[in-house]
Design a protein around this motif. Structure first.
Motif, PDB file in Angstrom:
ATOM      1  N   ALA A   1       0.330  14.906   2.801  1.00 53.82           N
ATOM      2  CA  ALA A   1      -0.801  14.422   1.975  1.00 53.82           C
ATOM      3  C   ALA A   1      -0.282  13.747   0.864  1.00 53.82           C
ATOM      4  N   ILE A   2      -1.059  12.847   0.060  1.00 56.60           N
ATOM      5  CA  ILE A   2      -0.423  11.950  -0.929  1.00 56.60           C
ATOM      6  C   ILE A   2      -1.469  12.211  -2.170  1.00 56.60           C
ATOM      7  N   PHE A   3      -1.247  12.496  -3.177  1.00 52.66           N
ATOM      8  CA  PHE A   3      -1.942  12.721  -4.388  1.00 52.66           C
ATOM      9  C   PHE A   3      -1.551  11.518  -5.537  1.00 52.66           C
ATOM     10  N   LEU A   4      -2.417  10.836  -5.910  1.00 49.82           N
ATOM     11  CA  LEU A   4      -2.207  10.016  -7.190  1.00 49.82           C
ATOM     12  C   LEU A   4      -2.781  10.713  -8.322  1.00 49.82           C
ATOM     13  N   PHE A   5      -2.555  10.089  -9.488  1.00 51.65           N
ATOM     14  CA  PHE A   5      -2.990  10.722 -10.797  1.00 51.65           C
ATOM     15  C   PHE A   5      -3.878   9.471 -11.452  1.00 51.65           C
ATOM     16  N   ASN A   6      -4.933  10.104 -12.091  1.00 56.34           N
ATOM     17  CA  ASN A   6      -5.785   9.359 -12.622  1.00 56.34           C
ATOM     18  C   ASN A   6      -5.047   8.697 -14.143  1.00 56.34           C
ATOM     19  N   GLU A   7      -5.032   7.364 -14.317  1.00 56.20           N
ATOM     20  CA  GLU A   7      -4.415   6.820 -15.471  1.00 56.20           C
ATOM     21  C   GLU A   7      -4.909   7.282 -16.780  1.00 56.20           C
TER      22      GLU A   7
ATOM     23  N   THR B   1      -5.544  13.566 -14.130  1.00 55.82           N
ATOM     24  CA  THR B   1      -6.046  14.728 -13.209  1.00 55.82           C
ATOM     25  C   THR B   1      -5.785  14.117 -11.818  1.00 55.82           C
ATOM     26  N   ILE B   2      -5.870  15.075 -10.980  1.00 60.86           N
ATOM     27  CA  ILE B   2      -5.553  14.718  -9.527  1.00 60.86           C
ATOM     28  C   ILE B   2      -6.405  13.616  -8.843  1.00 60.86           C
TER      29      ILE B   2
END
Length: 554
Positions: free
Chosen positions: A202-208, A212-213
């Motif tokens: 899985a790949i999780f990005l972060f809200n700029e 948040t995830i």
């Protein structure tokens, strides 16, 4: 092949392998299982794979989703058409393009170090462009999975798996270097990683804005319920293990002994997490996201070699992500520049129109008034008066200047174009230039029934104006032809002369043909998505071809 119905996209993959490969029959069941997964999980109506090994068709597998309307064309006809066309060219890329998929891409297939890299072409059909791109990301992930199945069947017999690992890394590099589509990169890298480690990825990005995830991609054994839970993590605060990986910018390994300190209990239960490896995606000392692989409790723990390989994949992914961000930023700046250029040209044309109007209503009217007064004076003066001759000369000179100013005003903003459109305006322009020069001008216009938008007509008029001015100034031509053809998809303008011509070299200050106004033409065409081409040679004249897309009628 494209169908307007976007509810049931179809998938076609063609893999051409240049290496020796004898175990395809043993591999087919696993490939067909992967295709079945695509129609069940990705919701393709049909999914098929045609496999060629050394230019010989080896397998043709296809799966259709149950419950589809019987009136839909059988997938067999679809794949049969592909095989017929491919049999003639043996070029999957050309054939895929000829079938006109809604969206398509290709991925590299590396089986042996000494062989040329093979290719898999992936096409999505029967979908709108936006839907097709979304499905293509999933299809690319599936294609990578099938390639990995084939690779495993080749490398599985080898005691030394280093070549397999090397091929995966090369495959990753080829993939992330061949596209700037971020979603496609993330899907492909996740699938490669999941297959390599026999794990979920899985790949999780972060809200700029709030950090948040953002759950971006999840591949592996994520069924529909797990996918819902995966997406439900959007907006949550980063987990302790995520924070540690971001803070230290190092891998974090979770085992059954420490996993509860790294992840919330609800998340552990939802996904049955036991053995988890987290790698931060780092770019210029900032963390873009987290890559994660996990294995069940009964499987082995991630070793140092796997951590190193996963870190290398994550590093390449980070670079690709940064590149896509830079390209996106550049595209936004380019769009802003185009908007500013469009505004500048509009302001320029508005200013020309205002100046032309003021000269026409002000200076020209005043000069006409003077001209009439001089005429009255000339009439009232006796015929033998020497002053009468002077008044007539002044009247003639003033009349010439009024005509010259009118010409300048017309060039600033042709009233004919605003009032009657492009055709009459070009006829008037050519007629005027014919009277002013020794060049024989010819105007040919075809399919002029449907008027063009005002901005396109103005652009084409200005281009003709610029090009004919240069013909008169520089070409030493005796004939020039202007051809305008309105097609269904584009409008084509050709300006051709029989002048001295010139060698096609970059314009310079010393080049007598450097003042072609190419920059001005290019700027105007850029705003319309148009192109232009110059063909010239010393002694053989010059031909300039301009092509502008024709907007679809509402």
């Amino acid at each position: 092949m494209t169908n307007s119905n976007a509810e049931h996209p179809e998938l076609l993959m063609v893999c051409k392998i240049n290496s020796k490969f004898d175990d395809i029959k043993k591999t087919c069941p696993a490939i067909k299982e992967a295709l079945s997964f695509s129609v069940d999980s990705f919701e393709f109506a049909h999914a098929g794979l045609i496999l060629y090994i050394n230019n010989k068709q080896t397998a043709c597998l296809q799966v259709s989703r149950k419950g589809l309307c019987e009136k839909r064309s059988p997938a067999g006809i679809f794949y049969g058409k592909y095989m017929d066309e491919f049999g003639a060219s043996h070029n999957p890329a050309e054939t895929m393009d000829s079938l006109q998929p809604s969206s398509f891409t290709s991925i590299s297939v590396i089986l042996r170090a000494c062989d040329t890299a093979s290719k898999m072409e992936i096409g999505v059909f029967s979908a709108s462009p936006a839907t097709a791109q979304n499905y293509l990301n999933k299809a690319t992930s599936l294609g990578i999975h099938i390639v990995n199945i084939i690779q495993d069947s080749v490398f599985g017999r080898q005691k030394d798996r280093n070549l397999r690992k090397l091929s995966v890394l090369l495959e990753t590099v080829c993939t992330i270097g061949s596209t700037l589509n971020l979603n496609q990169i993330l899907h492909v890298v996740s699938q490669i990683t999941a297959d390599l480690f026999n794990a979920r990825c899985a790949i999780f990005l972060f809200n700029e804005n709030d950090q948040t995830i953002i759950p971006a991609v999840g591949v592996g054994s994520f069924d529909k319920e797990l996918k819902k839970k995966f997406r439900a993590q959007k907006g949550l605060a980063p987990y302790p293990a995520f924070i540690k990986a971001m803070r230290d910018q190092k891998p974090v390994v979770l085992t059954p002994n420490n996993i509860e300190s790294g992840l919330p209990q609800e998340i552990i239960n939802n996904f049955s997490y036991a053995r988890v490896l987290l790698i931060p995606l780092i770019s210029k000392n900032s963390v873009l996201g987290i890559m994660q692989v996990d294995r069940p409790v009964h499987d082995k723990q991630f070793n140092q070699e796997e951590v190193a390989i996963f870190s290398a994949i994550a590093k390449g992914t980070s670079i690709a992500m940064e590149n896509t961000k830079l390209v996106d930023a550049l595209a936004k700046k380019e769009k802003l520049l185009q908007q500013l250029l469009e505004k500048f040209i509009c302001v320029q044309e508005d200013e020309r129109k205002r100046v032309a109007s003021e000269i026409h209503d002000g200076a020209i009217q005043a000069l006409l008034g003077i001209w009439y007064r001089i005429q009255l004076l000339a009439i009232s003066t006796s015929s033998d008066d020497t002053n009468k001759n002077e008044l007539i000369k002044i009247q003639d000179l003033l009349g010439q200047q009024i005509q010259e100013i009118r010409r300048i005003v017309y060039n600033l903003r042709p009233v004919m174009l605003d009032t009657y459109g492009l055709g009459p305006a070009l006829r008037a322009l050519v007629r005027t230039l014919q009277e002013e020069s020794q060049i024989d001008f010819e105007l040919v216009m075809e399919n002029q029934k449907q008027p063009l938008p005002a901005n396109i007509e103005l652009t084409l008029y200005r281009i003709v104006q610029e090009l004919l001015a240069n013909v008169i100034k520089h070409s030493q031509a005796t004939r020039a032809q202007v051809t305008l053809v309105n097609g269904e998809e584009s409008t084509v303008l050709v300006v051709k002369d029989n002048g001295t011509g010139f060698n096609l070299t970059p314009p310079s200050r010393d080049d007598p043909y450097g003042n072609l106004g190419l920059a001005n033409i290019q700027e105007r065409l850029t705003l319309l998505g148009g192109t232009f081409k110059i063909e010239s040679q010393l002694g053989w004249g010059t031909t300039v071809t301009v092509q502008v897309p024709t907007p679809l009628a509402n």
